[in-house]
Design a protein around this motif. Sequence first.
Motif, PDB file in Angstrom:
ATOM      1  N   GLU A 113       0.828  -1.207   0.000  1.00  0.00           N
ATOM      2  CA  GLU A 113       0.000   0.000   0.000  1.00  0.00           C
ATOM      3  C   GLU A 113       0.864   1.259   0.000  1.00  0.00           C
ATOM      4  O   GLU A 113       1.946   1.285   0.567  1.00  0.00           O
ATOM      5  CB  GLU A 113      -0.945   0.003   1.208  1.00  0.00           C
ATOM      6  CG  GLU A 113      -1.929  -1.129   1.227  1.00  0.00           C
ATOM      7  CD  GLU A 113      -2.880  -1.152   0.035  1.00  0.00           C
ATOM      8  OE1 GLU A 113      -3.163  -0.079  -0.529  1.00  0.00           O
ATOM      9  OE2 GLU A 113      -3.328  -2.248  -0.341  1.00  0.00           O
ATOM     10  N   ASN A 114       0.335   2.314  -0.618  1.00  0.00           N
ATOM     11  CA  ASN A 114       1.025   3.597  -0.728  1.00  0.00           C
ATOM     12  C   ASN A 114       0.778   4.415   0.541  1.00  0.00           C
ATOM     13  O   ASN A 114      -0.337   4.870   0.786  1.00  0.00           O
ATOM     14  CB  ASN A 114       0.523   4.343  -1.960  1.00  0.00           C
ATOM     15  CG  ASN A 114       1.227   5.664  -2.173  1.00  0.00           C
ATOM     16  OD1 ASN A 114       1.913   6.177  -1.290  1.00  0.00           O
ATOM     17  ND2 ASN A 114       1.046   6.214  -3.356  1.00  0.00           N
ATOM     18  N   LYS A 115       1.830   4.636   1.316  1.00  0.00           N
ATOM     19  CA  LYS A 115       1.721   5.377   2.573  1.00  0.00           C
ATOM     20  C   LYS A 115       1.373   6.845   2.339  1.00  0.00           C
ATOM     21  O   LYS A 115       0.764   7.480   3.191  1.00  0.00           O
ATOM     22  CB  LYS A 115       3.019   5.278   3.366  1.00  0.00           C
ATOM     23  CG  LYS A 115       3.322   3.892   3.882  1.00  0.00           C
ATOM     24  CD  LYS A 115       4.636   3.867   4.621  1.00  0.00           C
ATOM     25  CE  LYS A 115       4.978   2.444   5.018  1.00  0.00           C
ATOM     26  NZ  LYS A 115       6.269   2.374   5.689  1.00  0.00           N
ATOM     27  N   ASN A 116       1.788   7.394   1.192  1.00  0.00           N
ATOM     28  CA  ASN A 116       1.560   8.818   0.922  1.00  0.00           C
ATOM     29  C   ASN A 116       0.084   9.160   0.717  1.00  0.00           C
ATOM     30  O   ASN A 116      -0.353  10.240   1.087  1.00  0.00           O
ATOM     31  CB  ASN A 116       2.376   9.267  -0.297  1.00  0.00           C
ATOM     32  CG  ASN A 116       3.863   9.146  -0.049  1.00  0.00           C
ATOM     33  OD1 ASN A 116       4.327   9.337   1.070  1.00  0.00           O
ATOM     34  ND2 ASN A 116       4.609   8.805  -1.080  1.00  0.00           N
ATOM     35  N   SER A 117      -0.655   8.261   0.128  1.00  0.00           N
ATOM     36  CA  SER A 117      -2.076   8.557  -0.130  1.00  0.00           C
ATOM     37  C   SER A 117      -3.016   7.899   0.885  1.00  0.00           C
ATOM     38  O   SER A 117      -4.211   8.186   0.898  1.00  0.00           O
ATOM     39  CB  SER A 117      -2.457   8.102  -1.540  1.00  0.00           C
ATOM     40  OG  SER A 117      -2.343   6.686  -1.641  1.00  0.00           O
TER      41      SER A 117
END
Length: 187
Positions: A90-94
């Motif tokens: 998973e993308n931590k930024n979004s």
Amino acid sequence: IAMCYNMPPRLGRIKKASVLRDVDGLRKNLNVYVIAEDSDQNLEKANSVLKENLRTHLNSVKMMTDSIDIFDAEVLNIGIRLDIVLHEKENKNSAMSRIREFLFNEFTQVVPEIGQPFSVGEIERILNLMPIIKRVNRIQVRVKNGAGYSSTTYDVAPNTTEDGLVLMPENFIWELKNPTDIIGIIK
């Protein structure tokens, strides 16, 4: 309580009401705590006209022996701080904006009752519905004050049970006002 909600619309609208017997008073009257909402559907204290209209309405439907006092419920604006672990891909930024929006939408579908505890377990249950979250490490509840928030203060820590219920005084109603009141650490 039903009589508060059944007040004719032309007299105004009470969002939430709570009725408690005043055991300390000499007359053993009923204390009615009320809250209204503004045009943005945020909780706010009922204005004097609305409370007077409610008094008039209740006087027309109450039992003759009942004595009623109407008070404002105190709005307690809360904030939530999360410590979350995402699944590896998973993308931590979004992720935080998605989590914030999902949690806010799920948690604000129903306005709580006056005096209803705030459930940390319910936050965890909602977060566990999101497939991107691997684990919830910690959830902290904080009181939000300042511009745009209620001035009501409350010490959350000593009023939190072991099973994660933040107990509210009988004349308090909690509100998660904005999605940005949910912050956190994502790992």
